[in-house]
Design an enzyme around this catalytic site. Structure first.
Site, PDB file in Angstrom:
ATOM      1  CD  GLU A 295      -2.502  -1.085   2.501  1.00  0.00           C
ATOM      2  OE1 GLU A 295      -3.503  -1.399   2.636  1.00  0.00           O
ATOM      3  OE2 GLU A 295      -2.287  -0.864   3.939  1.00  0.00           O
ATOM      4  N   PRO A 296       1.876   1.208  -0.546  1.00  0.00           N
ATOM      5  CG  PRO A 296       2.188   0.934  -3.196  1.00  0.00           C
ATOM      6  CD  PRO A 296       1.930   0.723  -2.493  1.00  0.00           C
ATOM      7  N   GLY A 297       2.127   4.606  -0.695  1.00  0.00           N
ATOM      8  CA  GLY A 297       0.952   6.535  -0.507  1.00  0.00           C
ATOM      9  C   GLY A 297       2.685   7.190  -1.277  1.00  0.00           C
ATOM     10  NE  ARG A 298       6.513   9.037   3.638  1.00  0.00           N
ATOM     11  CZ  ARG A 298       6.073   9.772   4.511  1.00  0.00           C
ATOM     12  NH1 ARG A 298       6.023  10.924   4.371  1.00  0.00           N
ATOM     13  NH2 ARG A 298       5.147   9.519   5.285  1.00  0.00           N
ATOM     14  CE1 TYR A 339       3.978  13.885  11.861  1.00  0.00           C
ATOM     15  CE2 TYR A 339       4.360  14.712   9.612  1.00  0.00           C
ATOM     16  CZ  TYR A 339       2.784  13.916  10.465  1.00  0.00           C
ATOM     17  OH  TYR A 339       1.891  13.273  10.347  1.00  0.00           O
ATOM     18  CB  CYS A 366      -0.495  34.206  13.570  1.00  0.00           C
ATOM     19  SG  CYS A 366      -1.108  36.003  12.425  1.00  0.00           S
ATOM     20  CE1 TYR A 395      -0.052  10.440   4.134  1.00  0.00           C
ATOM     21  CE2 TYR A 395       2.411  10.188   3.466  1.00  0.00           C
ATOM     22  CZ  TYR A 395       1.316  10.092   3.725  1.00  0.00           C
ATOM     23  OH  TYR A 395       0.465   8.418   3.909  1.00  0.00           O
TER      24      TYR A 395
END
Ligand SMILES: *Cc1c(COP(=O)(O)O)cnc(C)c1O
Length: 436
Positions: A295-298, A339, A366, A395
């Site tokens: 399940e690759p996303g990135r 992160y 701000c 992301y």
């Protein structure tokens, strides 16, 4: 001092020293579509999809498949590409399901994830004919069984189990991963009970197991450890319950380089190593090799995307540091704020010049945490220069917000040297549309 590193091979220098992206002039794109602007290189996305599909076809049993993790970047335009490349797609909410279906993606090729699928979510997923559910926990299992039975279907499912390892500190056998809100742990015996319950459900067909160990992992050995634990569990379930899994879904998590210091992405190499390991384990346990889903996303979209901003003020705090402010920030890319994820930044207006200006790139909110990168070096910008942040395909758009009522940027897809608007820029009217 050298120029900023153009860490991806789809980036180059134009004849005026401007940054080129997949053959197109970023300054012209910024002019035409405005900033902040997300750019996505469709051809790169397709290359990544093919790397997965070809390596799986080559090394894993027939029927093995990659499912694109929608959460990395979800908009209608991504789905025809994913479908065209023969992949399935992971979804985690009715919103993602509806987006895929609106793009004509087949429901049968969707895999429905989520720690808390509500009864309404389950009804929607079953009603739309979602091909595969990844069931997270026993109460979801009970609700899904009821729902499927009530509409007269047998729902194919994978059971989400936790293998209890932390890919970053595996040597220490981190029990923190057993203690997770995702799935049911093997170690405590709960996964075995979960399977037993699932096998007793009349409207559920258990086709295998799912586990996902984390993200931004470069080393195949973590996936091999995962396979070991999953296979040991599967062997035990065969002996105790007579159950043989047809599918192992190993989740996503292949790492991508964000800076010059990160290793290269090696999709085919990693899949080959995982396959070798799985086959050896199955041979030793006399288990027929299951189909493997990934399940690759990135790793499908990250390095296919960049973000363009317009520089505002360039400010030097005497004795401290210099700040370059941009017309976006944590609202379009919250990953540094969340992160401290590193990014490579380039002054796209002068990409060939020495990167000799040390600065921190700050956003427009701000919020002192609104930063994109700290203490990096780029060619000294002036107000109005175009600033490019590389590797923002994953992301970023998906995690964007309207904090401070900043409008969401447009998303432009580039393919074969042509640019097309895929998501238009948000307007003030869009923002106010929900309010009474
Ligand atoms: C986030 C996630 C993925 C995708 O991870 P990447 O690191 O983007 O490849 C795949 N599967 C599950 C279950 C996830 O939660």
């Amino acid at each position: 001092m050298p120029a900023s590193p153009l860490i991806y091979d789809k980036l180059s220098l134009g004849d005026r020293g401007q940054l080129m992206f997949a053959g197109l002039d970023t300054l012209e794109l910024a002019e035409e579509f405005g900033t902040p602007l997300y750019l996505l290189d469709e051809d790169r996305v397709r290359e990544r999809c093919r790397s997965y599909q070809e390596a799986l076809a080559w090394h894993m049993p027939e029927g093995s498949r990659a499912y694109y993790a929608s959460k990395a970047l979800c908009f209608k335009g991504i789905y025809p590409i994913i479908a065209d490349e023969g992949m399935g797609a992971d979804v985690v909410s009715p919103g993602e399901i509806a987006t895929a279906l609106a793009a004509g993606f087949p429901a049968s090729d969707l895999c429905f994830h989520g720690t808390n699928k509500t009864v309404a979510d389950i009804a929607y997923g079953v009603g739309q004919g979602v091909g595969l559910f990844v069931v997270d926990n026993p109460s979801e299992l009970a609700d899904l069984n009821c729902m499927a039975a009530s509409v007269g279907v047998v729902q194919r499912v994978l059971l989400r189990v936790t293998v209890g390892l932390d890919p970053h500190t595996f040597a220490a056998v981190n029990t923190g991963r057993v203690d997770s809100q995702f799935g049911v742990p093997i170690e405590t015996g709960q996964a075995a009970a979960f399977l037993k319950d699932a096998l007793a459900c009349e409207a559920i067909e258990v086709v295998g197991f799912h586990s996902h160990i984390g993200s931004q992992i470069f080393d195949a050995s973590s996936f091999c450890d995962q396979v070991d634990i999953l296979l040991a569990f599967a062997l035990r379930m065969r002996d105790e319950l007579g159950y043989v899994a047809e599918i192992f879904n190993l989740g996503g998590g292949f790492g991508v380089p964000y800076t010059q210091d990160d290793p290269e992405l090696d999709i085919a190499g990693n899949i080959a190593l995982i396959a070798e390991h799985l086959k050896a384990g199955c041979a030793a346990g006399d288990y027929s090799v299951p189909k493997v889903f990934l399940e690759p996303g990135r790793s499908i979209v990250a390095d296919a995307g960049i973000t363009l901003y317009t520089a505002g003020g360039v400010k030097t705090i005497e004795g401290y540091r210099s700040y370059v402010t941009v017309d976006g920030g944590m609202t379009d890319n919250p990953r540094y704020a969340l992160y401290k994820s590193p990014y490579t930044v380039v002054n796209a207006s002068n990409a060939g010049d020495d990167a000799d200006f040390e600065c921190t790139i700050a956003g427009r909110c701000c919020e002192s945490g609104d930063r994109i990168a700290e203490d990096i070096r780029i060619a000294r910008p002036q107000r109005g220069d175009i600033i490019a942040v590389l590797g923002t395909g994953a992301y970023n758009f998906a995690m964007s917000s309207n904090y401070n009522r900043v409008l969401r940027p447009a998303l432009v897809v580039v393919s074969g040297g042509k640019a097309r608007l895929a998501v238009r820029r948000q307007t003030i009217d869009d923002l106010l549309a929900l309010e009474m």
